[in-house]
Design a protein around this motif. Structure first.
Motif, PDB file in Angstrom:
ATOM      1  N   GLY A  57      16.867  70.048 114.997  1.00  0.00           N
ATOM      2  CA  GLY A  57      16.910  68.887 115.884  1.00  0.00           C
ATOM      3  C   GLY A  57      15.593  68.135 115.856  1.00  0.00           C
ATOM      4  O   GLY A  57      14.748  68.334 114.978  1.00  0.00           O
ATOM      5  N   ASP A  58      15.430  67.269 116.837  1.00  0.00           N
ATOM      6  CA  ASP A  58      14.204  66.466 116.937  1.00  0.00           C
ATOM      7  C   ASP A  58      13.203  67.176 117.839  1.00  0.00           C
ATOM      8  O   ASP A  58      13.400  67.263 119.056  1.00  0.00           O
ATOM      9  CB  ASP A  58      14.520  65.077 117.488  1.00  0.00           C
ATOM     10  CG  ASP A  58      15.402  64.276 116.544  1.00  0.00           C
ATOM     11  OD1 ASP A  58      15.379  64.574 115.340  1.00  0.00           O
ATOM     12  OD2 ASP A  58      16.120  63.376 117.017  1.00  0.00           O
ATOM     13  N   GLY A  59      12.143  67.699 117.235  1.00  0.00           N
ATOM     14  CA  GLY A  59      11.097  68.387 117.995  1.00  0.00           C
ATOM     15  C   GLY A  59       9.880  67.503 118.166  1.00  0.00           C
ATOM     16  O   GLY A  59       9.631  66.589 117.375  1.00  0.00           O
ATOM     17  N   GLN A  60       9.116  67.746 119.199  1.00  0.00           N
ATOM     18  CA  GLN A  60       7.925  66.972 119.481  1.00  0.00           C
ATOM     19  C   GLN A  60       6.670  67.808 119.259  1.00  0.00           C
ATOM     20  O   GLN A  60       6.701  69.023 119.433  1.00  0.00           O
ATOM     21  CB  GLN A  60       7.958  66.452 120.918  1.00  0.00           C
ATOM     22  CG  GLN A  60       9.160  65.562 121.227  1.00  0.00           C
ATOM     23  CD  GLN A  60       9.183  65.114 122.676  1.00  0.00           C
ATOM     24  OE1 GLN A  60       8.282  65.424 123.450  1.00  0.00           O
ATOM     25  NE2 GLN A  60      10.217  64.380 123.039  1.00  0.00           N
ATOM     26  N   MET A  83       8.675  61.131 127.910  1.00  0.00           N
ATOM     27  CA  MET A  83       9.189  60.377 126.765  1.00  0.00           C
ATOM     28  C   MET A  83      10.712  60.361 126.836  1.00  0.00           C
ATOM     29  O   MET A  83      11.358  61.380 126.915  1.00  0.00           O
ATOM     30  CB  MET A  83       8.747  61.036 125.464  1.00  0.00           C
ATOM     31  CG  MET A  83       9.146  60.281 124.219  1.00  0.00           C
ATOM     32  SD  MET A  83       8.710  61.231 122.722  1.00  0.00           S
ATOM     33  CE  MET A  83       6.958  61.361 122.932  1.00  0.00           C
ATOM     34  N   SER A  84      11.282  59.187 126.829  1.00  0.00           N
ATOM     35  CA  SER A  84      12.732  59.106 126.890  1.00  0.00           C
ATOM     36  C   SER A  84      13.318  59.154 125.500  1.00  0.00           C
ATOM     37  O   SER A  84      12.851  58.488 124.594  1.00  0.00           O
ATOM     38  CB  SER A  84      13.157  57.807 127.586  1.00  0.00           C
ATOM     39  OG  SER A  84      12.599  56.710 126.915  1.00  0.00           O
ATOM     40  N   ASN A  85      14.345  59.927 125.350  1.00  0.00           N
ATOM     41  CA  ASN A  85      14.954  60.138 124.043  1.00  0.00           C
ATOM     42  C   ASN A  85      16.115  59.186 123.854  1.00  0.00           C
ATOM     43  O   ASN A  85      17.010  59.109 124.690  1.00  0.00           O
ATOM     44  CB  ASN A  85      15.454  61.586 123.959  1.00  0.00           C
ATOM     45  CG  ASN A  85      15.859  61.950 122.558  1.00  0.00           C
ATOM     46  OD1 ASN A  85      16.350  61.104 121.820  1.00  0.00           O
ATOM     47  ND2 ASN A  85      15.668  63.197 122.190  1.00  0.00           N
ATOM     48  N   ILE A  86      16.097  58.418 122.766  1.00  0.00           N
ATOM     49  CA  ILE A  86      17.216  57.531 122.464  1.00  0.00           C
ATOM     50  C   ILE A  86      17.648  57.783 121.036  1.00  0.00           C
ATOM     51  O   ILE A  86      17.716  56.890 120.207  1.00  0.00           O
ATOM     52  CB  ILE A  86      16.858  56.041 122.674  1.00  0.00           C
ATOM     53  CG1 ILE A  86      15.642  55.650 121.815  1.00  0.00           C
ATOM     54  CG2 ILE A  86      16.578  55.722 124.102  1.00  0.00           C
ATOM     55  CD1 ILE A  86      15.508  54.175 121.649  1.00  0.00           C
ATOM     56  N   ASN A  87      18.000  59.012 120.744  1.00  0.00           N
ATOM     57  CA  ASN A  87      18.352  59.386 119.371  1.00  0.00           C
ATOM     58  C   ASN A  87      19.588  58.667 118.870  1.00  0.00           C
ATOM     59  O   ASN A  87      19.859  58.640 117.681  1.00  0.00           O
ATOM     60  CB  ASN A  87      18.577  60.904 119.287  1.00  0.00           C
ATOM     61  CG  ASN A  87      17.266  61.656 119.448  1.00  0.00           C
ATOM     62  OD1 ASN A  87      16.225  61.164 119.038  1.00  0.00           O
ATOM     63  ND2 ASN A  87      17.313  62.814 120.064  1.00  0.00           N
ATOM     64  N   ASN A  88      20.385  58.070 119.778  1.00  0.00           N
ATOM     65  CA  ASN A  88      21.594  57.384 119.352  1.00  0.00           C
ATOM     66  C   ASN A  88      21.390  55.885 119.231  1.00  0.00           C
ATOM     67  O   ASN A  88      22.316  55.105 119.403  1.00  0.00           O
ATOM     68  CB  ASN A  88      22.733  57.665 120.355  1.00  0.00           C
ATOM     69  CG  ASN A  88      23.172  59.114 120.316  1.00  0.00           C
ATOM     70  OD1 ASN A  88      23.153  59.739 119.268  1.00  0.00           O
ATOM     71  ND2 ASN A  88      23.560  59.661 121.458  1.00  0.00           N
ATOM     72  N   VAL A  89      20.152  55.467 118.962  1.00  0.00           N
ATOM     73  CA  VAL A  89      19.893  54.039 118.837  1.00  0.00           C
ATOM     74  C   VAL A  89      20.672  53.427 117.698  1.00  0.00           C
ATOM     75  O   VAL A  89      21.010  52.248 117.728  1.00  0.00           O
ATOM     76  CB  VAL A  89      18.383  53.753 118.649  1.00  0.00           C
ATOM     77  CG1 VAL A  89      17.632  54.047 119.906  1.00  0.00           C
ATOM     78  CG2 VAL A  89      17.846  54.517 117.459  1.00  0.00           C
ATOM     79  N   ASN A  90      20.997  54.183 116.670  1.00  0.00           N
ATOM     80  CA  ASN A  90      21.747  53.624 115.545  1.00  0.00           C
ATOM     81  C   ASN A  90      23.094  53.111 115.990  1.00  0.00           C
ATOM     82  O   ASN A  90      23.529  52.026 115.616  1.00  0.00           O
ATOM     83  CB  ASN A  90      21.952  54.689 114.459  1.00  0.00           C
ATOM     84  CG  ASN A  90      20.652  54.991 113.742  1.00  0.00           C
ATOM     85  OD1 ASN A  90      19.651  54.352 114.001  1.00  0.00           O
ATOM     86  ND2 ASN A  90      20.671  55.954 112.860  1.00  0.00           N
ATOM     87  N   SER A  91      23.788  53.921 116.772  1.00  0.00           N
ATOM     88  CA  SER A  91      25.101  53.502 117.214  1.00  0.00           C
ATOM     89  C   SER A  91      25.004  52.292 118.121  1.00  0.00           C
ATOM     90  O   SER A  91      25.871  51.429 118.129  1.00  0.00           O
ATOM     91  CB  SER A  91      25.818  54.651 117.943  1.00  0.00           C
ATOM     92  OG  SER A  91      25.084  55.019 119.092  1.00  0.00           O
TER      93      SER A  91
END
Length: 223
Positions: free
Chosen positions: A152-155, A1-9
């Motif tokens: 943080g973001d956990g799965q 799974m690719s993380n794109i936590n900065n999609v907002n910016s």
């Protein structure tokens, strides 16, 4: 799974470019208006006994034309940049179709494999996090403890109890806080059916089963 936590910016880049484009147009118009106002004021207040040389006015008009030409060129370049950006965004958006996006929801759509996957957003660390699962009748069928979790973001990923398969299930994630458990925002997977783009790529909508979400609501993108 690719993380794109900065999609907002990333989404805000398009908004910022549009704002810059509008600002450039406004600045160009203000410069032109100011030049004309100064020129008219100069003509109105000149000494009738010693009028300004005609060549001076011609030079000023020439300068004004040059400034407008430069401003128009800048606006043209900005338009070309926005067009390229829109094309690039459309290409990126098309690559999302068929992938899984994790969006804020409590409704899990489980396939034949009976697997539930999600992401939880934790503001601080907790000594225990648990995931509760409810079937379509509202009956609780699982209460899984994930143990201690860092901020943080956990799965999380787990199998439904035996006897339960494909269907819709309600998911609740809770984190231990003192002697109690508090709700935690969960993000569950949805397949991307299509993507809708606004002008210059702004206002991207991710069309998923049951509706659509804005791009800035996506927490992560999976395969």
């Amino acid at each position: 799974m690719s993380n794109i936590n900065n999609v907002n910016s990333s989404g805000n880049v398009f908004l910022d470019l549009n704002k810059q484009d509008d600002a450039s147009k406004t600045a160009a118009q203000e410069q032109s208006d100011m030049f004309m106002q100064l020129m008219i004021a100069q003509m109105q207040n000149q000494d009738p006994t010693s009028p300004a040389d005609t060549s001076d006015y011609m030079n000023q008009i020439s300068q004004m034309s040059m400034v407008e030409s430069i401003n128009n060129m800048n606006l043209t370049m900005q338009g070309m940049s926005n067009s390229m950006l829109s094309s690039q965004t459309a290409l990126q958006a098309s690559s999302m179709v068929g992938k899984t996006v994790y969006v804020p929801t409590t409704q899990a759509k489980v396939g034949d494999d009976g697997m539930i996957q999600g992401v939880m957003a934790l503001q601080t660390s907790h000594e225990d996090v648990r995931v509760k699962v409810y079937d379509s009748t509202g009956a609780q069928i699982s209460n899984l403890s994930l143990g201690a979790q860092a901020a943080g973001d956990g799965q999380f990923k787990f199998q439904l109890p035996e006897g339960y398969g494909a269907g819709d299930y309600k998911i609740e994630v809770e984190a231990k806080w003192g002697d109690d458990y508090v709700p935690v925002q969960a993000y569950l997977g949805r397949n991307v059916d299509s993507v809708s783009l606004g002008q210059n790529g702004v206002g991207m909508k991710i069309n998923i089963e049951g509706g659509s979400v804005s791009f800035d609501q996506v927490k992560q993108i999976g395969a």
